[in-house]
Scaffold this motif. Sequence first.
Motif, PDB file in Angstrom:
ATOM      1  N   ASP A 330       0.893  -0.974  -0.036  1.00 11.36           N
ATOM      2  CA  ASP A 330      -0.068  -0.154   0.047  1.00 11.36           C
ATOM      3  C   ASP A 330       0.946   1.226   0.006  1.00 11.36           C
ATOM      4  N   GLU A 331       0.657   1.920  -1.063  1.00  8.87           N
ATOM      5  CA  GLU A 331       1.652   3.182  -1.350  1.00  8.87           C
ATOM      6  C   GLU A 331       1.511   4.346  -0.439  1.00  8.87           C
ATOM      7  N   VAL A 332       0.336   4.382   0.290  1.00  8.38           N
ATOM      8  CA  VAL A 332      -0.089   5.688   1.030  1.00  8.38           C
ATOM      9  C   VAL A 332       0.512   5.330   2.404  1.00  8.38           C
ATOM     10  N   SER A 333       0.340   4.150   2.998  1.00  7.89           N
ATOM     11  CA  SER A 333       0.781   4.137   4.254  1.00  7.89           C
ATOM     12  C   SER A 333       1.928   3.459   4.451  1.00  7.89           C
ATOM     13  N   GLU A 334       2.580   2.668   3.227  1.00  8.83           N
ATOM     14  CA  GLU A 334       3.716   2.133   3.127  1.00  8.83           C
ATOM     15  C   GLU A 334       3.903   0.839   3.736  1.00  8.83           C
ATOM     16  N   PHE A 335       2.526   0.294   4.189  1.00  5.57           N
ATOM     17  CA  PHE A 335       2.547  -1.243   4.856  1.00  5.57           C
ATOM     18  C   PHE A 335       2.428  -2.211   3.699  1.00  5.57           C
ATOM     19  N   TYR A 336       2.755  -3.260   4.151  1.00  5.54           N
ATOM     20  CA  TYR A 336       2.337  -4.341   3.181  1.00  5.54           C
ATOM     21  C   TYR A 336       1.240  -5.124   3.706  1.00  5.54           C
ATOM     22  N   TYR A 337       0.061  -5.220   3.014  1.00  2.00           N
ATOM     23  CA  TYR A 337      -1.084  -6.023   3.438  1.00  2.00           C
ATOM     24  C   TYR A 337      -0.925  -7.223   3.004  1.00  2.00           C
ATOM     25  N   ASP A 338      -1.214  -8.167   4.280  1.00  3.36           N
ATOM     26  CA  ASP A 338      -1.230  -9.829   3.933  1.00  3.36           C
ATOM     27  C   ASP A 338      -2.585 -10.142   4.286  1.00  3.36           C
ATOM     28  N   PRO A 339      -3.561 -10.427   3.860  1.00  2.45           N
ATOM     29  CA  PRO A 339      -4.857 -10.605   4.777  1.00  2.45           C
ATOM     30  C   PRO A 339      -4.635 -12.173   5.513  1.00  2.45           C
ATOM     31  N   GLY A 340      -3.797 -13.085   5.086  1.00  2.00           N
ATOM     32  CA  GLY A 340      -3.719 -14.529   5.574  1.00  2.00           C
ATOM     33  C   GLY A 340      -4.616 -15.464   4.791  1.00  2.00           C
ATOM     34  N   PRO A 341      -4.650 -16.418   5.114  1.00  2.00           N
ATOM     35  CA  PRO A 341      -5.581 -17.414   4.160  1.00  2.00           C
ATOM     36  C   PRO A 341      -6.988 -17.201   4.251  1.00  2.00           C
ATOM     37  N   ALA A 342      -7.633 -17.178   3.033  1.00  2.00           N
ATOM     38  CA  ALA A 342      -9.148 -17.272   2.932  1.00  2.00           C
ATOM     39  C   ALA A 342      -9.839 -16.280   3.841  1.00  2.00           C
ATOM     40  N   LEU A 343      -9.528 -15.039   3.716  1.00  2.00           N
ATOM     41  CA  LEU A 343     -10.553 -14.096   4.225  1.00  2.00           C
ATOM     42  C   LEU A 343     -11.593 -13.403   3.389  1.00  2.00           C
ATOM     43  N   GLU A 344     -12.969 -13.544   3.855  1.00  2.00           N
ATOM     44  CA  GLU A 344     -13.915 -13.147   3.045  1.00  2.00           C
ATOM     45  C   GLU A 344     -14.501 -12.062   3.947  1.00  2.00           C
ATOM     46  N   LEU A 345     -14.430 -10.906   3.434  1.00  2.00           N
ATOM     47  CA  LEU A 345     -14.974  -9.655   4.202  1.00  2.00           C
ATOM     48  C   LEU A 345     -16.072  -8.993   3.516  1.00  2.00           C
ATOM     49  N   PRO A 346     -17.435  -9.020   4.557  1.00  2.00           N
ATOM     50  CA  PRO A 346     -18.519  -8.307   4.109  1.00  2.00           C
ATOM     51  C   PRO A 346     -18.294  -6.787   3.461  1.00  2.00           C
ATOM     52  N   ASP A 347     -19.531  -6.333   2.976  1.00  2.00           N
ATOM     53  CA  ASP A 347     -19.519  -5.081   2.611  1.00  2.00           C
ATOM     54  C   ASP A 347     -19.406  -4.067   3.635  1.00  2.00           C
ATOM     55  N   ILE A 348     -18.614  -2.983   3.353  1.00  2.00           N
ATOM     56  CA  ILE A 348     -18.486  -1.985   4.369  1.00  2.00           C
ATOM     57  C   ILE A 348     -19.309  -0.798   4.158  1.00  2.00           C
ATOM     58  N   PRO A 349     -20.135  -0.232   4.853  1.00  2.00           N
ATOM     59  CA  PRO A 349     -21.108   0.888   4.654  1.00  2.00           C
ATOM     60  C   PRO A 349     -20.064   2.181   4.445  1.00  2.00           C
ATOM     61  N   GLU A 350     -20.416   2.836   3.285  1.00  2.00           N
ATOM     62  CA  GLU A 350     -19.525   4.224   2.912  1.00  2.00           C
ATOM     63  C   GLU A 350     -19.853   5.127   4.048  1.00  2.00           C
ATOM     64  N   ALA A 351     -21.075   5.132   4.607  1.00  2.00           N
ATOM     65  CA  ALA A 351     -21.371   6.066   5.679  1.00  2.00           C
ATOM     66  C   ALA A 351     -22.194   5.570   6.824  1.00  2.00           C
ATOM     67  N   PRO A 352     -21.561   4.771   7.580  1.00  2.00           N
ATOM     68  CA  PRO A 352     -22.412   3.967   8.718  1.00  2.00           C
ATOM     69  C   PRO A 352     -23.460   4.871   9.415  1.00  2.00           C
ATOM     70  N   THR A 353     -24.503   4.498   9.508  1.00  2.00           N
ATOM     71  CA  THR A 353     -25.457   4.837  10.354  1.00  2.00           C
ATOM     72  C   THR A 353     -25.391   4.753  11.795  1.00  2.00           C
TER      73      THR A 353
END
Length: 782
Positions: A330-353
């Motif tokens: 990730d160029e912005v944070s300069e972190f390397y993102y590795d989610p690990g094995p088999a991560l399924e992420l639900p949708d995240i609301p853009e503006a949570p209520t």
Amino acid sequence: MDRDTTPLTDNKAGGREVYNSGRYLTITGHRLPGSPDTINEANKTGFDRFYANLKAAKKKVSRPLNKKAKVAQSELSKLKKVTPESGLSDIQIQQMAGEKHGEKYVFARYSNLEESDKKKSETDLSFCCLLSPWCDSPTHLARMLKDYRKRPKTQEREDYLLRTAEKAFNERRYYYDPILKKLQPISSLITANDRLKISDTSGGRSQIQVNDNSLDDLTDATFRAILKRYENNPEFFVRHGKLVRVNQDEKGHSFIEEITEDSMRWISCRAADFIKVTPGGEICKVHPPTLMVKSLLALGGWDGIPHLTGLIQSPIIHLDGHITMVRGYDEVSEFYYDPGPALELPDIPEAPTKEEIQEAVSFLCEPFIDFPFYDDETSKGAELNCSSFCNVIACLLSVTCRNLINGPVPMLFVSKPTMGTGSSKIAEIISQISTGAPLNVFQQQKNDEEWRKSITTKISSGPPFVVIDNAEGKVHSQYLSALLTLSVWRDRILGQSKDAAFPHNSVWMVNGNNIRLGGDLPRRCYPCRLDAQEAQPWERDNFKHKDVIKWTVDNRGGLLASILTIVRGWIHAGCPGWNRPEGVKPLGGFEAWSNVVGGILSYAGFTGFLKNQQVMYQQIDSDSLQWDGFFEVWYEKFGEKSITVNELVKQLISEEEEYTAQRVFDGSNTTGIESYLLDTLPEMVTGIPLQKQAFKVKLGSALARCNGRVFPSGYMLTQDGEKKRAKKWKVVLKIRKEAQNEERRERGESRTCGIVEKTEAFQGIESQIKREEGSNETTIFS
């Protein structure tokens, strides 16, 4: 002043100028006497006559173009349709030239454009020289001269344009490297020539000839081939001056490792084919030269290779609300993102209520709902007002949102009265949610030297979360204390005579049964207390989640989505600050962490964050409590009299002898004995017989560290001159706390005690009595 809307084909001739775009008119506001103060529509007849005279002056017999000018004109027309190899637009080239040369570029761009100006051609050449490093060819440079230095000669004389551009281009000393994205000396420009053969193969790799070439040329060519090969998907990085890569173990869990000579040879093979041309013209494939591989590792700087801050294994959320969910750098944070094995992420609301935030908080609490968090009878369990529970959530947020915290993170301190209460499971839950991997355990060490070596080994791999599991007794290390406030850890590499530096972004946790903290650790930790209030808490079975670790692993995606929903809602609300309860302060030295994590928790409704911090200072800081009791007895015996370390040791020896003579054994207790300094001697200065010179040195050093410090009961040790070059010390009562002392007496609390080193004579008496009683246990003075 008149204005008109007639379309224009010519702008300037015969001392007349007229424009309908591309120019600005500056009005001073100071009118000449008698001049009009309005802008009128132009008289059509008058304007037509004015413009006709301008066009007449513009007309002249065109000179035929010579052959060279015709070629230049043809090349210029073609170049307008071709994107430069550098990938830079004309606007970008001008911006870079302006940033580098400043006023010099502004003068060359806008000066000496009138026919009456002298040195017009010199200014044209200067303009070309300033732009030449970023242009790909003389024709490219000539086109820019024509477009941005508009005067009759640059618009009509194509041969002049090309001649001026060629002179500037051939005299340039630097060129723009599109891979490194910076200016490089022209001497380092590698082309397909007799010295070095480089060509592209069908696999997208470069082909490099290794024989009859200098080491410098080979190193530079290979490095450029590597940058080209990994330009869109970087797999190795610069981490505080060292080349590193992100590797994986057999279970798919990532870690950071330094690139060695062998791994650099493998990287070079993937980036280029190395060939050798025999005298007969035959081409043979060869391995990368060893000296060239070593030279690559010795380059330093490695311009063009991205910088790596650390490893993160949960989706990266930025302060603009954007979430990085694709594995990689990730160029912005300069972190390397590795989610690990088999991560399924639900949708995240853009503006949570508000309802979505509450639902996310409720689901985030699920894995911790069965743990016996305990502050007091009014604040316990997985409730939003329980400090111990809120601090565990703060630790989880610290790992998953580490990129949002611009500063160090304190260590979570989990204490419990007995085994089987669940502190290790809490650590495992945090690890599974934030990293998708089992617990990364760090063993408690016996001495500072072992702490230092183990910390260096652990930090080198960049773990996001580290746990000192099942610690015992007193946790005290100057190196661990220092690590918690450092962004870069420096140490000597084991077995080598050189230092190394490792960025530190890990989040730490320690747990154990009634463990204590020593040194500076208490003020660099935040507490969590577990208490099941049962004799055998491991036999409990009334759990909502029978196998909470399996439940956490199965629901990792939903738990991470809950965290990201809360954090995105906090960002969408404008990142509100921490709503601190009265009397609660940010953790000193960790203000950035306190504000970010406290702000997120306050936004989500958690009200107990850091409310139990003062309790930890009073109950867990064993060093302070022991010295507090010692100085209280000191003050009772000596008042504010100044004494030397030697006089203090004589008092201790005298008490030991009196203690030996008066001690009456009754099991492990003593009776009829008044308060002694010996009773309250802090354990950090024990372990050496009182008569030894080493004890005096150790005690003197310990007193020097306490100089000027005010302890909880109000006593302060201060240096009060010297006696025969020996420092004199006295204890003063800085702050009187009569109510506090009375409350302590009502609770029946005694002073802090340490383990006392006994004389040889006393040890002989004690051994004889124990032999008669058949006991082998160690006696603790209390």
